[in-house]
Design a protein around this motif. Sequence first.
Motif, PDB file in Angstrom:
ATOM      1  N   GLN A  66       0.843  -1.193   0.000  1.00 49.93           N
ATOM      2  CA  GLN A  66       0.000   0.000   0.000  1.00 49.93           C
ATOM      3  C   GLN A  66       0.871   1.232   0.000  1.00 49.93           C
ATOM      4  O   GLN A  66       1.905   1.286   0.631  1.00 49.93           O
ATOM      5  CB  GLN A  66      -0.874   0.026   1.253  1.00 49.93           C
ATOM      6  CG  GLN A  66      -1.936  -1.031   1.243  1.00 49.93           C
ATOM      7  CD  GLN A  66      -2.942  -0.742   2.333  1.00 49.93           C
ATOM      8  OE1 GLN A  66      -2.990   0.374   2.839  1.00 49.93           O
ATOM      9  NE2 GLN A  66      -3.708  -1.741   2.674  1.00 49.93           N
ATOM     10  N   GLN A  70      -2.815   5.221   0.503  1.00 51.54           N
ATOM     11  CA  GLN A  70      -3.707   4.113   0.815  1.00 51.54           C
ATOM     12  C   GLN A  70      -3.670   3.745   2.279  1.00 51.54           C
ATOM     13  O   GLN A  70      -4.707   3.543   2.895  1.00 51.54           O
ATOM     14  CB  GLN A  70      -3.325   2.898  -0.042  1.00 51.54           C
ATOM     15  CG  GLN A  70      -3.706   3.083  -1.478  1.00 51.54           C
ATOM     16  CD  GLN A  70      -3.122   2.007  -2.354  1.00 51.54           C
ATOM     17  OE1 GLN A  70      -2.046   1.483  -2.076  1.00 51.54           O
ATOM     18  NE2 GLN A  70      -3.823   1.667  -3.402  1.00 51.54           N
ATOM     19  N   ARG A  73      -5.386   6.070   4.625  1.00 51.09           N
ATOM     20  CA  ARG A  73      -6.828   5.848   4.634  1.00 51.09           C
ATOM     21  C   ARG A  73      -7.189   4.667   5.516  1.00 51.09           C
ATOM     22  O   ARG A  73      -8.135   4.695   6.272  1.00 51.09           O
ATOM     23  CB  ARG A  73      -7.311   5.604   3.198  1.00 51.09           C
ATOM     24  CG  ARG A  73      -8.741   6.000   3.027  1.00 51.09           C
ATOM     25  CD  ARG A  73      -9.296   5.712   1.691  1.00 51.09           C
ATOM     26  NE  ARG A  73      -8.359   5.630   0.604  1.00 51.09           N
ATOM     27  CZ  ARG A  73      -8.707   5.834  -0.652  1.00 51.09           C
ATOM     28  NH1 ARG A  73      -9.925   6.187  -0.941  1.00 51.09           N
ATOM     29  NH2 ARG A  73      -7.837   5.694  -1.603  1.00 51.09           N
ATOM     30  N   THR A  74      -6.353   3.624   5.415  1.00 55.50           N
ATOM     31  CA  THR A  74      -6.612   2.430   6.214  1.00 55.50           C
ATOM     32  C   THR A  74      -6.520   2.736   7.696  1.00 55.50           C
ATOM     33  O   THR A  74      -7.319   2.283   8.506  1.00 55.50           O
ATOM     34  CB  THR A  74      -5.574   1.340   5.876  1.00 55.50           C
ATOM     35  OG1 THR A  74      -5.376   1.306   4.488  1.00 55.50           O
ATOM     36  CG2 THR A  74      -6.032  -0.003   6.382  1.00 55.50           C
ATOM     37  N   GLN A 292      -5.062   7.118  -6.750  1.00 54.59           N
ATOM     38  CA  GLN A 292      -5.545   6.275  -5.664  1.00 54.59           C
ATOM     39  C   GLN A 292      -6.616   6.971  -4.845  1.00 54.59           C
ATOM     40  O   GLN A 292      -7.535   6.353  -4.350  1.00 54.59           O
ATOM     41  CB  GLN A 292      -4.364   5.896  -4.762  1.00 54.59           C
ATOM     42  CG  GLN A 292      -3.480   4.872  -5.417  1.00 54.59           C
ATOM     43  CD  GLN A 292      -2.193   4.686  -4.659  1.00 54.59           C
ATOM     44  OE1 GLN A 292      -1.878   5.453  -3.753  1.00 54.59           O
ATOM     45  NE2 GLN A 292      -1.446   3.664  -5.029  1.00 54.59           N
TER      46      GLN A 292
END
Lengths: 362, 395, 481
Positions: A66, A70, A73-74, A292
């Motif tokens: 990632q 990304q 965001r996780t 993304q």
Amino acid sequence: MKRKISDLQFFFIIFVSVASLTYFSIPTQLVPKARQDLWLSMAIGAAVDIYVAYILHWLGRKYPGQSLIQYSRTVLGPIGTLFGFIFVLFFLIVIVSAMWLFCKFLSTTLMPDTPGIIFSATMTLATGWAAYHGLESIARLAQFISVLILSASVLLILFSIRELNLHYLLPPFENGVGPAIKGAVYPASWFGICIVIGMLMPHLANPKRTFKMKASAVLLGAFVMTVTFLCSMAVIGPYMASRIDYPIYMFSRIIHLAFFERFDILLMLIYISGTFITFSTLYYGAAVGAAQLFGTRTHRNWVKAFAIFFVASPLLPFSNNASYAFLFFDKWFPLFGLLIEGGITTLIFVAALAKDRIERRR
Amino acid sequence: MHTWKRPYSRLGLRLLKGFSLLFLLLVMSGCWGQKNIDQLTVVAAIGLDAAPDDRIEMSVQLVNPTLPVAAGAGGQRRPFAMYAAEGDTIFEAMEQIRKQAKKNLFFPQSRIILIEEELARRGIEEYTDFFWRDTQQNPLSWILISKQPARDTLQKSKELEDVPSEEWSDFIKNRRGNSSVTLELYKFLPRLDQVGFQAYAAGIAPVSKGGEETMAIREIAVFKQHKLVGWLTDRQAQVLGWLQGKSHNGMIQFELQDRGPKPVVFELKQIKVRLVPSVYRNRVAYRVGIRAKAELKSSVKSLDLTDVQTNRLLEKKLAAQIRESVEQTIERVCRTYNSDVIGFGEALHQSYPRQWKRMKKRWNEELADLDVQVSVSVPIIKTGLKSDQRGLQPE
Amino acid sequence: MKRNNRPLQEQIGQFKSELGNSADLSIRECAVGVKQIPIAVLWLDGIVDTQSLNEGVLAPLISRTRELDVTAHEDLYIWLQNSVITAKKVSHALSIDQAITLLLSGHSIVVMDGCEGSIAVETLGIETRSIEEPASTVVVRGPRDGFVESLEVNVSLIRRRIQNKKLRVEAMTVGSVTHTSILILYLQDRAPEETVAEVRRRLSQIHIDAVLESHYIEEIIRDNARSLFPTVYSTERPDDIAGGIVEGRVALMVNGTPFVLLVPCTLFHLMKTSEDYYLAYPVATFVRWLRYIGLFIALLFPSLYVGVLMFHPEMVPPYLLSSILSAREGVPFPLLIEALLMELTFEGLREAGIRMPRAVGSAISIVGALVIGESAVRAGIISSPTVIIVAGTAISSFIIPSIDLSGTIRLLRFFMLICASLFGLYGVLFGLILIGIHLTTLRSFGISYLAPIAPYKKDEARKTLIRVPWWTLRTHSRRHR
């Protein structure tokens, strides 16, 4: 199919980015403030960058495959998305600012009659095309260019040995340690561009060695450039160095390699090619990040979209007003740069740590 | 039916676009930033003279491009030309010159900047800014102070080489045996502003030889801030060169008494000078240490160098001579001209920054009473081919 | 063999009409066996080897079947095929189309009365050039045999060098009109399976009508069709190809041309010659570096000249600048036009020199270079530095071993010249970066064009930059990727 870049290529990309950024952006601000103590500023800047590198390395290993956008965001959910947005914006601003500096530098020194937009247009074209084709292409070019930069810097330093007047580097800390520490914001904020490695990590063939490679590249780049700066001060004297806008350029003008009189042009060209790598990497990072964020499949359309901003960089309003420009680069950019590079990444790091602990307790 | 038409017409259109772009490029080529080399004239030297009413006269020595003799050039053309014009600022004068010369002036390869003594005495403060800012100037050009108007120096000098400023800059660059040293532009400019490290420049003056004039580069002019305050003789200039670390050789001559004064000449090699400041109870003192190796060059009186006494005597005399020269120079510079050309202030700045900060404002007064100790150590190393021995039977 | 009642004459008539009563179709009718069953042998004159036809087909058919008494046609066929016809290669041709295809490729067709189908005997005997020194390259040290136009001879030149059972030879036919034969050669344990499969796949997708030279195929099967850079290696020398096959690459031979293709191919392959390996390694390394320098000079020399003089004259040492400026006085053209003019003139001379008959050709080039250049300088049309630049460029472009690459560089030189005239040395850098980006995206059958330098593989890179001596190479486990 994701094509991976090797750790050596990664090393070269970081090294080139650090070295060429330092050539164009840092001396103007740093040298007048820190003068002969600038090595300390550079060291602190490198240390800050290594800290950020460590954070990113840990995060990248925790969420393999990632990118920065990304996993923020996780980790943080919607706030993470906001951060992601900020990151992409940050990359764009960095490119625009650096492009502005670049155009100004070249317009002043290399080709005086050429309008700045030519430089930004050509550079955008080249970097956009490279970013379009992906990281692999950039990495391969970085291999060649980094060898050039390294050898050119070494040559410059070697040939300046005759003219060196080491006394100019005395006295150390004549105004105390303060100026050097305050001056450290400049290299720290510019080196911190390397948070783009957060975008690059998924493409590395060997993510375990990210930290080692990044740290050694930053160290090498900072070291080489610091020695160059110090040599330039030793030759032209700290007084002149702090009054001329581009001290390294003046330094390279004075040194001559045997018969070859104008080494500065050659050196400048080599650093321009280094800047090309920096811009391409950032461009690529921004485009992939935007892709993304917004869920587009490929980054290529973003490459095309962003191009117009970069071409227009020297035309920005207020940019030709020297006081605004000075204010921007003196205060705002380092401040916000550090905030974003250091602050937000630390936040993400802490949040990820916390999340990790919570999950482990369950 | 339609499918094959499209690729061909697209290709045709693309080719047309490509060719028109190419044509445009060829025609437009070099719109930006091109220097038209056919209009280019290389400036070899710049001269600055004082003009009445606080104006400045600028002159340039232009190189007429000639093929080297091997390529079969004739000798018919003038190798260089001189243009001059007046103006309030350098820039204005330059514009005037451009109108006269009708060509673009190409500065980056200029070798010499001549400043007339009168202008230097008046002060060059107003004009230095031009040299700071302009990227086209060559930071490696040498500064010379001309005793006669720069315009004349540039015009009338007849040297061995075609372009006189070439010869001058070659002479300066070749530092061996030079007594007059001078600074390059990038070193000269900042010193005009600093207190602890003033500027200096070599002088150039005509020497007549039976009707033809050549230029001699001799003496050194001392600057205090932006103004020229005085001259150093050749010998003092030599000492200054040593103190600055610019020249490492020199000739020393003194006399031995033997039925009248008989001169003895030594050449000093590998001269190393150390300038060490020391601070004791808020007072600054300096120690100047000079080390060199001496070679006997000529002696009118015959000497026996195998004799320890003779050697010691010679060395003592030599050391004394050197010390006297140095002290005299320092006195001249610091007291008479009151300008820190040698760099005492800067040395203090580098070793004792706090003291320096305190003393900076009054440095010039401090300079007049500076406590300097000179120590010299010059062993005689070589004596040339002649063997000096007593006990040789005369033929 | 199916039996039908088609009389012999009808079958012969069918063959004749398919070929349009071609003048070189020959028919020999004879009778076999005691019963004198009529059979006919058809062949095309000129592509048939008369001797093997006589000895292998006609003679046995006629003389050795005299006493034989065979009635059943099936037996006759089998018997003819297996026992009578003594030529090397015999096959069934079931349909008339197959028979005609074989007839066109040099087979002799034996048709029998009342039988469907025919026997095809391979009697190919085309006049072929004898093996001689390749015309496109000059060999200083090394074998002087070169490929010829016949596939068999070419394969033999490889076979005699690589006597290994793992050498695979696969045949294909391309060209809907010309039906040209192609052979794929590779070593099974060295060439990567994907590469061979990819080659086969791409060849099978060729849908053009004529394949007259290997370049036709080259353009179709190469990776990036629009790139100027060659990604397929072609040569006339068998030792080159054999070396390549041993390295694990795949060779493609096309019938009718002595130029054999080799894939995959990187930029560095194009800059090597097999002669590097026949010279002492320090000399070979020196020559190799000379070639790389030559590559850059051929590409950049005119653009550097124009860029430096037009935008940064301060880079030129003062005396040189002075003499260049004086040499340029009186020249009517601006620098770019002058350089372009000279370059184009030289290219024109070069083209003309190729078509000149040998005796006159070399004289023209010398005359062109010296006399025309000299007179032009005297007349003041161009300046002598420009002549020097153009001459230097031309000589360097000959240093490049591959003709294709050399052509590419010649074209790119003009691109760089325009870049230089627009933006000076920055433009040269810009052009170089653009070319660099393009090169990094090129691939040749799965290998990136700039391998092994980028991506960097230490051993391979070392071997590319320096010609390493033999005692460090050729180990058993060496694998080339």
